[in-house]
Design an enzyme around this catalytic site. Structure first.
Site, PDB file in Angstrom:
ATOM      1  N   CYS A  70     -18.814  -4.286  -1.641  1.00  0.00           N
ATOM      2  CA  CYS A  70     -18.030  -4.365  -2.874  1.00  0.00           C
ATOM      3  C   CYS A  70     -18.501  -5.349  -3.936  1.00  0.00           C
ATOM      4  O   CYS A  70     -18.747  -4.962  -5.079  1.00  0.00           O
ATOM      5  CB  CYS A  70     -16.576  -4.637  -2.536  1.00  0.00           C
ATOM      6  SG  CYS A  70     -16.312  -6.163  -1.628  1.00  0.00           S
ATOM      7  N   HIS A 122     -12.965 -10.018  -7.110  1.00  0.00           N
ATOM      8  CA  HIS A 122     -13.900 -10.355  -6.035  1.00  0.00           C
ATOM      9  C   HIS A 122     -15.292 -10.755  -6.517  1.00  0.00           C
ATOM     10  O   HIS A 122     -16.310 -10.437  -5.897  1.00  0.00           O
ATOM     11  CB  HIS A 122     -14.003  -9.219  -5.018  1.00  0.00           C
ATOM     12  CG  HIS A 122     -14.173  -9.740  -3.612  1.00  0.00           C
ATOM     13  ND1 HIS A 122     -14.358  -8.934  -2.522  1.00  0.00           N
ATOM     14  CD2 HIS A 122     -14.186 -11.016  -3.131  1.00  0.00           C
ATOM     15  CE1 HIS A 122     -14.467  -9.670  -1.421  1.00  0.00           C
ATOM     16  NE2 HIS A 122     -14.366 -10.941  -1.774  1.00  0.00           N
TER      17      HIS A 122
END
Length: 446
Positions: A70, A122
């Protein structure tokens, strides 16, 4: 004289019309760990009518590549560069980007865009490293990675409390997919009407841990059996409905005709354990996730196709013809593409690895020859696609193992031709070395 006057008038009119053309709105929706075959248009068992409709009416990019995990994919989207240039190869809570990085939202803001992120960031899990520090006017969701769907907690540790609005931590009730969707639709309804916008919606679905509302479990087809399989299918369906809500909001607000929507995933599907010990307990259904990348090889974390080739749809009424685009493209291409559409011209070389896709997507230009470079967590594996070949490398230096695939004839990577194609292997190795030279040249050490 008359001819000259008329010609001047038409040139001025053409220039005025071109200048007056409104900048497009951009909505970029990214799922988390959504497998190639988790969606109905690729044979998935869970119905996804809204994505099916987007694909039918829009353009499906059939060879769209991302990073194996990710944070790297998000780094590529935000910068137009390979994530390895920033030393980002794993999911990470440390700040990923230098403070002076020209990010996608910063570039768009400089030419008049309003910018919003609702979902998973993130790229730095401390509030002082959050989205508002990198070009977003408004941000909401998880500063860290995927969270528990009901308690909105990240993994146990320093960043477990991560749910925020504009980098201020908060607690809310509700399912994570609903909250992200409500924030996105609410922002669309409340924003200024005269400015173009960039809305980035990185959902946490279908990332573990998964636990869906009863109303969505009740809609899962009876043929899907097993508790976790049904929760997973419900999660996919819930995500699909969320996409439908965002599209409906654009239509209701009269924004759809001038909005480019892109939907994709951050990496391939996962078979990790759903109720791992990393998250606070919440009675999650147990077992390995049924992420489906069929017929592609392998899964999340891998540089094989199952880890990096993901579903992708681009939709803009009257601007993009319905159909399929089969040339290889990568997540790093979207920043150059969006910046080109928005009229952003960088003052310095941003060292983009990506290219502006618009001429080939909308104007029928022949796709240029591409060399797509992919780095897996910890630089332990890498791949290079330069049609018709794909090179896969495991390890480094004298211990490195090389595999070579004819990716056009063998898209599922079943037959390693490295031993038979020594000349082609040597050429691909040299191309890999050239691509790797820029790695870590923008490490966030300021």
């Amino acid at each position: 004289m008359r001819l000259t006057t008329c010609l001047s008038f038409f040139l001025l009119l053409s220039s005025w019309l071109h200048a007056a053309a409104p900048k497009p709105n951009i909505v970029f929706i990214i799922a988390d760990d959504l497998g190639w075959a988790d969606v109905a248009m690729h044979g998935g068992s869970a119905p996804t009518p809204h994505l099916d409709k987007l694909a039918k009416e829009g353009l499906e990019l059939t060879h769209h590549y991302v990073a194996p995990v990710c944070s790297p994919t998000r780094t590529g989207l935000m910068t137009g560069r390979c994530w390895s240039r920033f030393g980002v190869t794993t999911p990470q809570n440390e700040r990923a980007l230098r403070w002076d990085t020209t990010t996608l939202p910063r570039a768009l803001k400089s030419v008049g865009y309003e910018t919003c992120l609702t979902g998973k960031w993130h790229l730095g899990s401390n509030p002082e490293w959050g989205p508002n520090h990198f070009g977003f006017d408004h941000s909401y969701g998880s500063l860290a990675g995927g969270v528990g769907p009901w308690d909105h907690h990240y993994k146990k540790g320093a960043h477990m409390e991560t749910w925020h609005r504009d980098e201020k931590l908060l607690k809310e009730e509700g399912h994570v997919t609903d909250l992200i969707t409500q924030e996105a639709c609410g922002w669309l309804a409340a924003r200024k009407k005269d400015a173009p916008f960039f809305l980035y919606v990185p959902f946490t679905a279908v990332h573990l841990p998964i636990k869906e509302p009863q109303e969505w479990l009740a809609k899962v087809p009876a043929g899907i059996t097993g508790e976790l399989a049904r929760h997973y299918a419900a999660c996919v369906m819930h995500l699909d409905d969320a996409v439908g809500q965002i599209v409906a909001t654009l239509e209701k607000n009269g924004q759809r005709q001038n909005t480019l929507i892109v939907f994709t995933s951050d990496n391939g599907g996962s078979t990790a354990e759903n109720n791992g010990q990393a998250y606070p307990p919440d009675d999650y259904p147990s077992g390995p996730l049924p992420g489906n990348n069929t017929p592609l090889r392998n899964e999340k974390g891998s540089v094989y196709e199952g880890g990096t080739r993901v579903a992708c749809i681009a939709s803009w009424p009257e601007k993009l013809k319905a159909g399929k685009h089969d040339a290889p493209v990568q997540i790093i291409d979207w920043m150059p593409t969006f910046c080109g559409l928005a009229g952003f011209k960088p003052e310095k070389d941003l060292k983009w690895d990506g290219v502006n896709l618009w001429p080939q997507l909308a104007e029928g230009a022949s796709p240029p020859a591409r060399t797509l470079y992919t780095v897996a967590p910890g630089f332990k594996s890498r791949s290079l696609r330069c049609d018709p070949w794909k090179l896969v490398v495991h390890g480094a230096d004298e211990k490195a193992k090389f595999e070579l695939y004819d990716i056009l004839a063998d898209p599922n990577e079943r037959t390693d031709l490295a031993a038979q194609k020594s000349d082609e292997l040597a050429v691909m190795k040299e191309r890999l070395n050239v691509m790797a030279k820029a790695d870590k040249d923008a490490v966030a050490n300021d």
